[in-house]
Design a protein around this motif. Structure first.
Motif, PDB file in Angstrom:
ATOM      1  N   ASN A 131       0.811  -1.217   0.000  1.00 28.44           N
ATOM      2  CA  ASN A 131       0.000   0.000   0.000  1.00 28.44           C
ATOM      3  C   ASN A 131       0.842   1.263   0.000  1.00 28.44           C
ATOM      4  N   GLN A 132       2.109   1.146   0.372  1.00 29.83           N
ATOM      5  CA  GLN A 132       2.972   2.320   0.503  1.00 29.83           C
ATOM      6  C   GLN A 132       4.026   2.332  -0.598  1.00 29.83           C
ATOM      7  N   ALA A 133       4.065   3.446  -1.348  1.00 27.64           N
ATOM      8  CA  ALA A 133       5.125   3.639  -2.338  1.00 27.64           C
ATOM      9  C   ALA A 133       6.298   4.366  -1.698  1.00 27.64           C
ATOM     10  N   PHE A 134       7.494   4.126  -2.200  1.00 26.03           N
ATOM     11  CA  PHE A 134       8.697   4.753  -1.652  1.00 26.03           C
ATOM     12  C   PHE A 134       9.461   5.482  -2.755  1.00 26.03           C
ATOM     13  N   SER A 135      10.087   6.594  -2.363  1.00 22.59           N
ATOM     14  CA  SER A 135      10.953   7.312  -3.297  1.00 22.59           C
ATOM     15  C   SER A 135      12.090   6.393  -3.746  1.00 22.59           C
ATOM     16  N   PRO A 136      12.514   6.496  -4.994  1.00 20.28           N
ATOM     17  CA  PRO A 136      13.654   5.669  -5.427  1.00 20.28           C
ATOM     18  C   PRO A 136      14.924   5.974  -4.646  1.00 20.28           C
ATOM     19  N   TYR A 137      14.960   7.136  -3.953  1.00 25.79           N
ATOM     20  CA  TYR A 137      16.160   7.532  -3.206  1.00 25.79           C
ATOM     21  C   TYR A 137      16.012   7.259  -1.703  1.00 25.79           C
ATOM     22  N   PHE A 138      14.945   6.519  -1.335  1.00 27.62           N
ATOM     23  CA  PHE A 138      14.661   6.273   0.078  1.00 27.62           C
ATOM     24  C   PHE A 138      15.740   5.435   0.746  1.00 27.62           C
ATOM     25  N   THR A 139      16.295   4.485   0.006  1.00 24.88           N
ATOM     26  CA  THR A 139      17.250   3.554   0.589  1.00 24.88           C
ATOM     27  C   THR A 139      18.140   2.974  -0.503  1.00 24.88           C
ATOM     28  N   SER A 140      19.128   2.226  -0.104  1.00 26.21           N
ATOM     29  CA  SER A 140      19.943   1.471  -1.078  1.00 26.21           C
ATOM     30  C   SER A 140      19.245   0.145  -1.315  1.00 26.21           C
ATOM     31  N   TRP A 141      18.583   0.028  -2.442  1.00 26.95           N
ATOM     32  CA  TRP A 141      17.698  -1.110  -2.674  1.00 26.95           C
ATOM     33  C   TRP A 141      18.455  -2.434  -2.752  1.00 26.95           C
ATOM     34  N   ASP A 142      19.716  -2.401  -3.079  1.00 27.77           N
ATOM     35  CA  ASP A 142      20.492  -3.643  -3.119  1.00 27.77           C
ATOM     36  C   ASP A 142      20.805  -4.166  -1.726  1.00 27.77           C
ATOM     37  N   LYS A 143      20.653  -3.307  -0.711  1.00 26.23           N
ATOM     38  CA  LYS A 143      20.995  -3.711   0.657  1.00 26.23           C
ATOM     39  C   LYS A 143      19.768  -4.019   1.506  1.00 26.23           C
ATOM     40  N   VAL A 144      18.578  -3.883   0.932  1.00 24.53           N
ATOM     41  CA  VAL A 144      17.355  -4.152   1.702  1.00 24.53           C
ATOM     42  C   VAL A 144      17.224  -5.657   1.964  1.00 24.53           C
ATOM     43  N   GLY A 145      17.138  -5.998   3.230  1.00 19.91           N
ATOM     44  CA  GLY A 145      16.956  -7.398   3.597  1.00 19.91           C
ATOM     45  C   GLY A 145      15.489  -7.789   3.532  1.00 19.91           C
ATOM     46  N   VAL A 146      15.239  -9.022   3.116  1.00 22.82           N
ATOM     47  CA  VAL A 146      13.864  -9.519   2.964  1.00 22.82           C
ATOM     48  C   VAL A 146      13.783 -10.916   3.563  1.00 22.82           C
ATOM     49  N   SER A 147      12.737 -11.160   4.345  1.00 23.02           N
ATOM     50  CA  SER A 147      12.501 -12.514   4.851  1.00 23.02           C
ATOM     51  C   SER A 147      11.060 -12.901   4.581  1.00 23.02           C
ATOM     52  N   MET A 148      10.845 -14.156   4.260  1.00 18.59           N
ATOM     53  CA  MET A 148       9.504 -14.637   3.900  1.00 18.59           C
ATOM     54  C   MET A 148       9.127 -15.787   4.826  1.00 18.59           C
ATOM     55  N   ALA A 149       7.937 -15.664   5.416  1.00 23.51           N
ATOM     56  CA  ALA A 149       7.446 -16.698   6.337  1.00 23.51           C
ATOM     57  C   ALA A 149       6.157 -17.310   5.792  1.00 23.51           C
ATOM     58  N   ARG A 150       6.023 -18.613   5.987  1.00 25.87           N
ATOM     59  CA  ARG A 150       4.775 -19.303   5.639  1.00 25.87           C
ATOM     60  C   ARG A 150       4.206 -19.907   6.905  1.00 25.87           C
ATOM     61  N   ASN A 151       2.996 -19.473   7.270  1.00 25.72           N
ATOM     62  CA  ASN A 151       2.322 -19.940   8.482  1.00 25.72           C
ATOM     63  C   ASN A 151       3.196 -19.733   9.718  1.00 25.72           C
ATOM     64  N   GLY A 152       3.876 -18.579   9.752  1.00 25.58           N
ATOM     65  CA  GLY A 152       4.653 -18.204  10.924  1.00 25.58           C
ATOM     66  C   GLY A 152       6.080 -18.698  10.943  1.00 25.58           C
ATOM     67  N   GLU A 153       6.461 -19.535  10.007  1.00 23.35           N
ATOM     68  CA  GLU A 153       7.827 -20.086   9.969  1.00 23.35           C
ATOM     69  C   GLU A 153       8.620 -19.435   8.832  1.00 23.35           C
ATOM     70  N   THR A 154       9.769 -18.851   9.173  1.00 25.94           N
ATOM     71  CA  THR A 154      10.605 -18.236   8.141  1.00 25.94           C
ATOM     72  C   THR A 154      11.171 -19.317   7.228  1.00 25.94           C
ATOM     73  N   VAL A 155      10.932 -19.145   5.917  1.00 28.02           N
ATOM     74  CA  VAL A 155      11.341 -20.187   4.970  1.00 28.02           C
ATOM     75  C   VAL A 155      12.339 -19.682   3.929  1.00 28.02           C
ATOM     76  N   GLN A 156      12.429 -18.364   3.747  1.00 32.16           N
ATOM     77  CA  GLN A 156      13.390 -17.812   2.787  1.00 32.16           C
ATOM     78  C   GLN A 156      13.849 -16.446   3.278  1.00 32.16           C
ATOM     79  N   SER A 157      15.077 -16.081   2.944  1.00 30.04           N
ATOM     80  CA  SER A 157      15.559 -14.735   3.223  1.00 30.04           C
ATOM     81  C   SER A 157      16.589 -14.359   2.160  1.00 30.04           C
ATOM     82  N   GLY A 158      16.751 -13.055   1.970  1.00 33.29           N
ATOM     83  CA  GLY A 158      17.691 -12.589   0.960  1.00 33.29           C
ATOM     84  C   GLY A 158      17.844 -11.079   1.034  1.00 33.29           C
ATOM     85  N   VAL A 159      18.600 -10.527   0.095  1.00 38.85           N
ATOM     86  CA  VAL A 159      18.777  -9.070   0.003  1.00 38.85           C
ATOM     87  C   VAL A 159      18.568  -8.649  -1.447  1.00 38.85           C
TER      88      VAL A 159
END
Length: 257
Positions: free
Chosen positions: A164-192
């Protein structure tokens, strides 16, 4: 080889969510150029039936994925209006074997075209960036295909949802943003973000160069999914997927029949 006939076959299976055999089994001489033409013709059929082209997606944007299928560049697919989810619920009744992956979605405010495109050009044309989730769903049996097959099947495009929220392209270093994905409460993948061609902006550059070969471009207002930040995961009825993006918040997707 009748590319239009093959495209109609692919479009029917995409529309009805039905598995099919790999095209290369019956047409072993199909090359990547044929495959992109089949992709175009099959999506033209959807557009002629009332759908609307709203953007592009990139696939095979990690070196590991490229090596696994023996290619040295990414692939692209087309996004249409019927693929965009407006509510955080994925209905899988008409899908075959859906998988989800976290992405960044670039929204462009200027046309991008040509084979001399630069990172600077992309930043100057980027209106905003959304955290996003893409749903991929290969129409091939057992999610098994060659490079030519997956290109013809619109790079397994199925559904996507933006935050729902858009971000300025200059908000952050997009290559360094960490991401984690959980299925039914259990973290199953992560990356940057760097998992996408070292930096997601490079994926947009790559897309524009590939589109230029076909005389195509990225139009103002279009959405571009830059590529998966982690491996995709299978989802099933009743699953709840939550993707956390550092500094950007969390996207949630409920999976139902």
């Amino acid at each position: 080889m009748d590319l239009l006939q093959i495209a109609k076959h692919v479009a029917d299976h995409q529309k009805n969510g039905q598995e099919m055999d790999k095209i290369t089994l019956s047409h072993p001489d199909m090359n990547v150029e044929h495959a992109y033409e089949i992709q175009k013709l099959s999506m033209d059929q959807a557009i002629n039936n009332g759908d609307r082209l709203i953007g592009w997606k990139m696939g095979l944007t990690s070196k590991a994925k490229q090596l696994s299928v023996g290619v040295e560049e990414a692939i692209y697919g087309r996004l249409t209006s019927s693929m965009e989810l407006t509510e955080p619920t994925l209905h899988i009744g008409n899908l075959i074997h859906p998988r989800v992956e976290p992405e960044f979605a670039f929204i462009l405010n200027k046309e991008l075209k040509g084979d001399q495109i630069t990172v600077r050009d992309v930043w100057m044309a980027t209106e905003c960036i959304f955290p996003a989730i893409e749903v991929i769903d290969s129409r091939y049996r057992n999610f098994s295909f060659t490079l030519e097959d997956v290109v013809a099947d619109n790079a397994s495009s199925s559904k996507f949802i933006l935050g729902n929220q858009a971000f300025s392209p200059y908000f952050t270093s997009w290559d360094k943003v960490g991401v984690s994905m959980a299925r039914n409460g259990e973290t199953v993948q992560s990356g940057v973000g760097a998992a996408v061609l070292d930096h997601p902006v490079k994926s947009i550059v790559e897309l524009v160069k590939m589109l230029d070969r076909e005389g195509l471009s990225v139009k103002p207002g279009m959405v571009v999914l830059a590529g998966g930040i982690t491996e995709a995961i299978n989802v099933y009825n009743g699953d709840v997927v939550e993707v956390h993006y550092d500094q950007l918040g969390t996207l949630k997707l409920n999976v139902e029949l």
